[in-house]
Scaffold this active site. Structure first.
Site, short mmCIF file in Angstrom:
data_model
loop_
_atom_site.label_atom_id
_atom_site.label_comp_id
_atom_site.label_asym_id
_atom_site.label_seq_id
_atom_site.Cartn_x
_atom_site.Cartn_y
_atom_site.Cartn_z
N ARG A 1 3.82 3.42 12.29
CA ARG A 1 2.36 3.30 12.39
C ARG A 1 1.87 4.49 13.20
O ARG A 1 2.42 4.78 14.28
CB ARG A 1 1.99 1.99 13.09
CG ARG A 1 0.50 1.71 13.12
CD ARG A 1 -0.07 1.32 11.77
NE ARG A 1 0.35 -0.02 11.36
CZ ARG A 1 0.21 -0.47 10.11
NH1 ARG A 1 -0.29 0.30 9.15
NH2 ARG A 1 0.60 -1.69 9.80
N HIS B 1 -1.96 6.58 3.98
CA HIS B 1 -0.53 6.55 4.32
C HIS B 1 0.14 7.82 3.77
O HIS B 1 0.02 8.13 2.58
CB HIS B 1 0.16 5.35 3.68
CG HIS B 1 -0.26 4.02 4.23
ND1 HIS B 1 -1.05 3.86 5.34
CD2 HIS B 1 0.04 2.75 3.81
CE1 HIS B 1 -1.22 2.56 5.58
NE2 HIS B 1 -0.58 1.88 4.66
N GLN C 1 2.02 5.48 8.53
CA GLN C 1 1.02 4.58 7.95
C GLN C 1 -0.20 4.41 8.85
O GLN C 1 -0.09 4.29 10.07
CB GLN C 1 1.68 3.23 7.65
CG GLN C 1 2.81 3.39 6.65
CD GLN C 1 3.41 2.09 6.13
OE1 GLN C 1 4.57 2.05 5.80
NE2 GLN C 1 2.62 1.03 6.06
N GLU D 1 7.87 -4.80 6.10
CA GLU D 1 7.37 -3.59 5.42
C GLU D 1 8.50 -2.77 4.78
O GLU D 1 8.39 -2.35 3.62
CB GLU D 1 6.61 -2.73 6.45
CG GLU D 1 5.81 -1.59 5.85
CD GLU D 1 4.52 -2.04 5.17
OE1 GLU D 1 4.19 -3.24 5.17
OE2 GLU D 1 3.83 -1.17 4.60
N CYS E 1 0.81 -1.23 0.00
CA CYS E 1 0.00 0.00 0.00
C CYS E 1 0.85 1.28 0.00
O CYS E 1 0.50 2.26 -0.67
CB CYS E 1 -0.97 -0.02 1.16
SG CYS E 1 -0.31 -0.71 2.68
N1 LIG Z 1 -5.00 -3.32 4.86
C1 LIG Z 1 -4.30 -2.75 3.88
O1 LIG Z 1 -4.21 -1.52 3.76
C2 LIG Z 1 -3.60 -3.62 2.87
C3 LIG Z 1 -3.05 -2.98 1.75
C4 LIG Z 1 -2.41 -3.73 0.77
C5 LIG Z 1 -2.32 -5.10 0.92
N2 LIG Z 1 -2.84 -5.72 2.03
C6 LIG Z 1 -2.71 -7.19 2.11
O2 LIG Z 1 -4.01 -7.76 1.89
C7 LIG Z 1 -4.17 -8.94 2.67
C8 LIG Z 1 -5.37 -8.78 3.60
O3 LIG Z 1 -5.15 -7.71 4.51
P1 LIG Z 1 -6.29 -7.20 5.50
O4 LIG Z 1 -5.76 -5.94 6.07
O5 LIG Z 1 -7.61 -7.21 4.82
O6 LIG Z 1 -6.27 -8.39 6.60
P2 LIG Z 1 -7.44 -8.87 7.59
O7 LIG Z 1 -8.39 -7.76 7.89
O8 LIG Z 1 -6.74 -9.54 8.72
O9 LIG Z 1 -8.23 -9.98 6.73
C9 LIG Z 1 -7.67 -11.23 6.41
C10 LIG Z 1 -8.65 -12.09 5.60
O10 LIG Z 1 -7.99 -13.36 5.37
C11 LIG Z 1 -8.86 -14.41 5.85
N3 LIG Z 1 -8.08 -15.51 6.40
C12 LIG Z 1 -7.27 -15.52 7.49
N4 LIG Z 1 -6.74 -16.76 7.69
C13 LIG Z 1 -7.26 -17.54 6.71
C14 LIG Z 1 -7.12 -18.92 6.39
N5 LIG Z 1 -6.35 -19.75 7.13
N6 LIG Z 1 -7.78 -19.41 5.30
C15 LIG Z 1 -8.55 -18.60 4.54
N7 LIG Z 1 -8.73 -17.27 4.81
C16 LIG Z 1 -8.09 -16.76 5.88
C17 LIG Z 1 -9.71 -13.77 6.93
O11 LIG Z 1 -10.90 -14.53 7.10
P3 LIG Z 1 -11.63 -14.71 8.54
O12 LIG Z 1 -12.41 -13.44 8.78
O13 LIG Z 1 -12.53 -15.87 8.31
O14 LIG Z 1 -10.57 -14.93 9.55
C18 LIG Z 1 -9.96 -12.39 6.32
O15 LIG Z 1 -11.00 -12.48 5.38
C19 LIG Z 1 -2.85 -9.13 3.42
O16 LIG Z 1 -2.06 -10.05 2.70
C20 LIG Z 1 -2.26 -7.74 3.45
O17 LIG Z 1 -0.86 -7.77 3.54
C21 LIG Z 1 -3.49 -5.01 2.98
#
Ligand SMILES: NC(=O)c1ccc[n+]([C@@H]2O[C@H](COP(=O)([O-])OP(=O)(O)OC[C@H]3O[C@@H](n4cnc5c(N)ncnc54)[C@H](OP(=O)(O)O)[C@@H]3O)[C@@H](O)[C@H]2O)c1
Length: 348
Positions: free
Chosen positions: A233, A240, A173, A200, A146
């Site tokens: 953070r 960000h 961030q 990061e 991001c």
């Molecule tokens: N947040 C940002 O600004 C951002 C920006 C760019 C990229 N990312 C990337 O995008 C991804 C998601 O980030 P996020 O911030 O959305 O994280 P998050 O809020 O923690 O969400 C994670 C998701 O993954 C699922 N998950 C976790 N363990 C799993 C498993 N064993 N099998 C299948 N699904 C599983 C969770 O489902 P449950 O609800 O069922 O646990 C949830 O839907 C990460 O790889 C992160 O690095 C995030």
């Protein structure tokens, strides 16, 4: 007829943005949702702690969430999966013929996976035939970290016009970048944490070179300039902010650099893709901008905002940049990637 799409990691911070942003998309329609075994079998409304304004669309709220082993009917799958599982799951789904448009870090640096920003390196999709030969039909396309999204978009026009010699960046961030529930409130209230896990700084120091590099005979050749990054953070919900310092191959004035940044356009603007901002970079002249609360939502949060372009006595130039991390830096980025792939007739 809209193209049915699935969302992997649909219950997370990025997954919820996918649901929100795809609600009225002219080309894509949310047909399937997947998350972990904790969510599987529940309706989306039951499984998800919705953290965005309004409610998810009613039809999406009624969809039953599956786990990621399900047999998906949608050829196009957006992924906001946790990085602990994204690597294997995305590989398996690409080998089953799906186009996996991912936010996760796992495959970004793979030698045949485009790390795509449609305004910056659309021709990197030309690596897909190489990848499809390996997978047998499907493929993975990723968008950058991001912070890297804002950094690489701001660096691209400077790199083209003047060449980049070296870059230093300090990031501030937002909390949503850590997902939900993210950083404990007792840790972040009244505080700044000078550390973000998951590599990061390493991502910020390596992804822009792949994005700004070239594709030669099907292989990515990274741009050669070094980057040093320090990440923090901060107690901001979304957006960000980055302080960026650049040493250029050919020196220029701040006014000329600001003009080059403001005039930057790319293939999404030429093709008028639905999620493309009209101007990818908004250059502000007020001395106290950009600010996350005031500037992160420009052009439906798809524009990067730059301000305080000025001369620097150690580097050549320094400026501030701001990117909405869960829209332009995540779900919106992946949707724009899918739009480019459709416009180039590359969706399976
Ligand atoms: N947040 C940002 O600004 C951002 C920006 C760019 C990229 N990312 C990337 O995008 C991804 C998601 O980030 P996020 O911030 O959305 O994280 P998050 O809020 O923690 O969400 C994670 C998701 O993954 C699922 N998950 C976790 N363990 C799993 C498993 N064993 N099998 C299948 N699904 C599983 C969770 O489902 P449950 O609800 O069922 O646990 C949830 O839907 C990460 O790889 C992160 O690095 C995030």
């Amino acid at each position: 007829m809209k193209i049915p799409v699935g969302i992997l990691g649909a219950t997370g911070a990025v997954g919820q943005r996918f649901v929100q942003l795809l609600a009225d998309h002219p080309w894509f329609e949310v047909a399937e949702l997947a998350a972990s075994d904790r969510s599987a079998g529940k309706t989306y409304a039951e499984a998800c702690t919705w953290r965005l304004p309004d409610a998810p669309p009613e039809a999406v709220g009624k969809l039953v969430v599956t786990n990621t082993d399900a047999k998906f009917r949608s050829r196009v799958l957006f992924s906001g999966l946790d990085a602990s599982v994204a690597g294997e799951v995305e590989t398996a789904l690409a080998s089953r013929g799906h186009a996996v448009i991912s936010n996760s870090r796992n495959h970004r640096m793979d030698p045949d996976v485009p790390l795509l920003i449609p305004e910056v390196n659309p021709d990197h999709v030309e690596a897909l035939p190489v990848q499809r030969k390996r997978t047998g039909g499907g493929y993975i396309v990723t968008n950058p970290n991001c912070s890297v999204m804002g950094l690489a978009i701001a660096l691209a026009p400077l790199h083209r016009a003047f060449g980049l010699d070296s870059v230093a960046v300090v990031t501030l961030q937002a909390l949503s970048g850590a997902g939900y529930p993210g950083v404990a409130s007792m840790d972040i209230a009244d505080n700044v944490i000078p550390y973000i896990g998951g590599g990061e700084e390493e991502k910020i120091e390596s992804e822009p070179q792949k994005i700004l590099g070239t594709l030669e005979k099907g292989a990515f050749v990274p741009a050669p300039f070094p980057i040093t990054a320090s990440v923090h953070r901060v107690a901001v919900s979304d957006g960000h902010t980055m302080a960026i310092m650049v040493k250029l191959g050919r020196r220029t004035s701040p006014a000329e650099a600001a003009r080059v940044l403001a005039e930057f356009r790319g293939e999404p603007q030429e093709r008028e893709l639905p999620f493309a901002p009209r101007r990818p970079i908004h250059v502000l002249s007020a001395p106290d901008r950009p600010q996350p609360r005031l500037d992160r939502d420009r052009e439906r949060a798809m524009a990067v905002t730059v301000g305080r372009v000025r001369a620097d006595r150690l580097f050549d130039l320094k400026f501030e940049a701001l990117v909405h991390n869960t829209v332009r830096g995540a779900a919106g980025a992946a949707i724009l990637n899918a739009e480019l792939l459709k416009a180039r007739d590359l969706l399976p």
